[in-house]
Design an enzyme around this catalytic site. Sequence first.
Site, mmCIF file in Angstrom:
data_model
loop_
_atom_site.group_PDB
_atom_site.id
_atom_site.type_symbol
_atom_site.label_atom_id
_atom_site.label_comp_id
_atom_site.label_asym_id
_atom_site.label_seq_id
_atom_site.Cartn_x
_atom_site.Cartn_y
_atom_site.Cartn_z
ATOM 1 N N GLU A 60 82.936 95.763 55.466
ATOM 2 C CA GLU A 60 83.560 94.704 56.269
ATOM 3 C C GLU A 60 82.532 94.048 57.192
ATOM 4 O OE1 GLU A 60 84.704 97.760 55.812
ATOM 5 O OE2 GLU A 60 86.443 97.376 54.539
ATOM 6 N N HIS A 129 97.240 102.022 57.391
ATOM 7 C CA HIS A 129 97.633 100.771 56.727
ATOM 8 C C HIS A 129 98.753 100.088 57.495
ATOM 9 C CE1 HIS A 129 95.972 103.342 53.528
ATOM 10 N NE2 HIS A 129 95.507 102.231 53.012
#
Lengths: 337, 410
Positions: A60, A129
């Site tokens: 990322e 998540h």
Amino acid sequence: MARMNMVQALNSAMDVMLARRPEVVVFGEDVGYFGGVFRCTANLQKRYGRTRVFDAPIAEGGILGTALGMGVYGLRPVVEIQFADYIYPAYDQLVSEAARLRHRSAGGFTAPITVRTPCGGGIFGGQTHSQSPEAVFTHVCGLKTVIPSNPYDAKGLLISAIEDDDPVIFFEPKRIYNGPFDGHHDRPLTPWAKHELSEVPEDYYTVPLGKAKVVRPGRDATVLAYGTMVHVSLAAVAESGVDAEVIDLRSLVPLDEETIAESVNRTGRCVIVHEATRTSGFGAELSAVVQENCFWRLEAPVERVTGWDTPYPHAFEWDYFPGPARVARALKKVMEA
Amino acid sequence: MNKSPLQLHIPEPKARPGTPADFSGLRIPAAGATRRPPADANESEMRDMPYGLIRVLDEQGRAVGDWNPQLPPERLREGLRHMLLTRAFDERMVKQQRVGKTSFYIKCTGEEAVAVAQAYALEPSDMLFPAYRQQGLLIARGWSMVDMMCQVFNNTKDRLKGRQLPIMYSVPEVGFFSISGNLATQFPQAVGWAMASAYKNDTRIAAAWVGDGTTAEADFHHALVFATVYCAPVILNVVNNQWAISTFQGIAGGEHTTFAARAIGYGLPGLRVDGNDFLAVYAATRWAAERARRNLGATLIELYTYRAAAHSTSDDPTAYRPDDEWKKWPLGDPIERLKKHLIGIGEWSEPRHAALAQEAEEQVKAALKEAESYGTLGTPPDRPESMFDDVFKELPPHLQRQRARMREGN
Ligand SMILES: Cc1ncc(C[n+]2csc(CCOP(=O)(O)OP(=O)(O)O)c2C)c(N)n1
Ligand SMILES: [Mg+2]
């Protein structure tokens, strides 16, 4: 006009912008050939080719670092961070670099990056998540933070974000990708097709950043919410019988303080709802804004309904999730004060 | 089964204050010994390169071997001039810090060949993503020293309006990217820039610099991964000056291998170069630039050098290394070595060198005089409320309100 769910609306926004502007590129993990784990970029690579829509390594920080360099050389990268929970490795590139480049170079270098990332829980995602880290970004000067609550806004806001010359973090509440989830997890989900805001133009249009929307006018209290919590709040208002105004903030930075102040000064009562953890959550900022602008008109202490200050527990999602019952209780509380 | 107690290893440099400098363990191949593969060679055939050391200038100052770039003497004299200017600039600016005219300064003493020769090896339109010790890039690209000094002084002509720490230059006019205080961030950014250049079917390439210590950052890895995956036209430079503030390069993982060898795991060519050898630095960079321009992707270059001065004006290296260590650096001084070479080939002389050094001094002095006329530390570069500009392209309402409050004093 077409009926679209959130995923289709977001896809359409990128489709429109890829077609309109050759400097738009879309990349991220699983974003290219496959079209994204939530399918938001489905078919875009097929339509626009591999150099415009492509897969990125699982890094990322590298995604944001390279996006910044591309932005400096005139591209307009739209990157996907697969889950907001995985945005932290990119934090330095966002906070120290993207957010500050224009300022530190006195306008000499800029990078118009849009970071799309699914956030929020209620999907059995467990603590990795399900997070809603928006406040971690609203605290950073130089970043804009946007969270849509429906397909029409999602497309219009994403186009505005892509066209914006500053970096924008675009949170997508994944629980409402397929329907306006109102927090009643034990009932079947109403699909977007039944909702008026799933009527989405297929062409280009924008919804401006920094403008909130009154989604339900009301006289007795004001509910400030965004993302999934807009639908939860609407359900809570209906079920509580309180004639509350519900405001969908849509954009947290810049924040539409005017709409907030006008409403709370009129109703005298305010409930703030977000799914993120409580302490230093965006609700704290909203509460301060209300206090600063509406103190003399307040009839009751401002109430916050939020996720708890714990990780998102897999087996106890619905004890964590601030559902309509909790919002309704807060409404009653401000009315009884 | 062996169950003897384990022992934690903490790397330690060979010499510390009070002990003599010790470079006995360095393996330094002779000039000309490290081979020069063709610029389009396959990476898999070059995995010996990161363990060599590209050197052109030998101990007598002769240019030897396949890496000799055969630069014309005028170009070398120009190189000397830019290195002397850089050194004179550094000396002057440190003095300004000592007398309180700036809060901070960073010298590149002993590393001048890195920036100057690399700037020469690139095209003027190529994009540079420097760390804070490559001021020589700006000088070699002919950028105004007055402008640089104004940034250091945060004065009325500071192009960055007093927003940045001194020496964190940003000069779009000559393709010099805004320096960040956060180490390594520019490495993946340079890769992204290079990817954009390739995306546009442009011909420009990018180059970026980090220090040996900085290679430990995740962004270093991100840069190499993205560079190899997308075959980005970029040159990734590691300036191994042996020290990262007070920690020696062993703390960054340089004890058992070379920084150039990091390239191997990514399938990128890695070159290791004598960073104090102007000709070698030029030749290696040129080679990498040619590869990038031919769409053969990125190269990692380790520039092997020594940080002769303190880390910055806030640092005192006598606390952690022998104070004469820099004098013992086996690869010498880049200016002295190029000078010796030029004299050796009959293109230079001591008097001419002294005159050039004097000229550099004068030039820096004149620049300083002008820069000082625009103010030094404490001179407001602009109105304080200018800090609200450029946070965003347009000033949003909350910043308008904050700016108004600042004006009103609350
Ligand atoms: C992310 C980050 N961590 C730490 C620092 C503090 N810091 C500034 S320079 C430096 C040493 C860097 O050494 P090296 O990479 O070898 O470069 P050199 O100074 O030798 O040129 C450190 C630790 C920083 N600026 N940024
Ligand atoms: Mg170093």
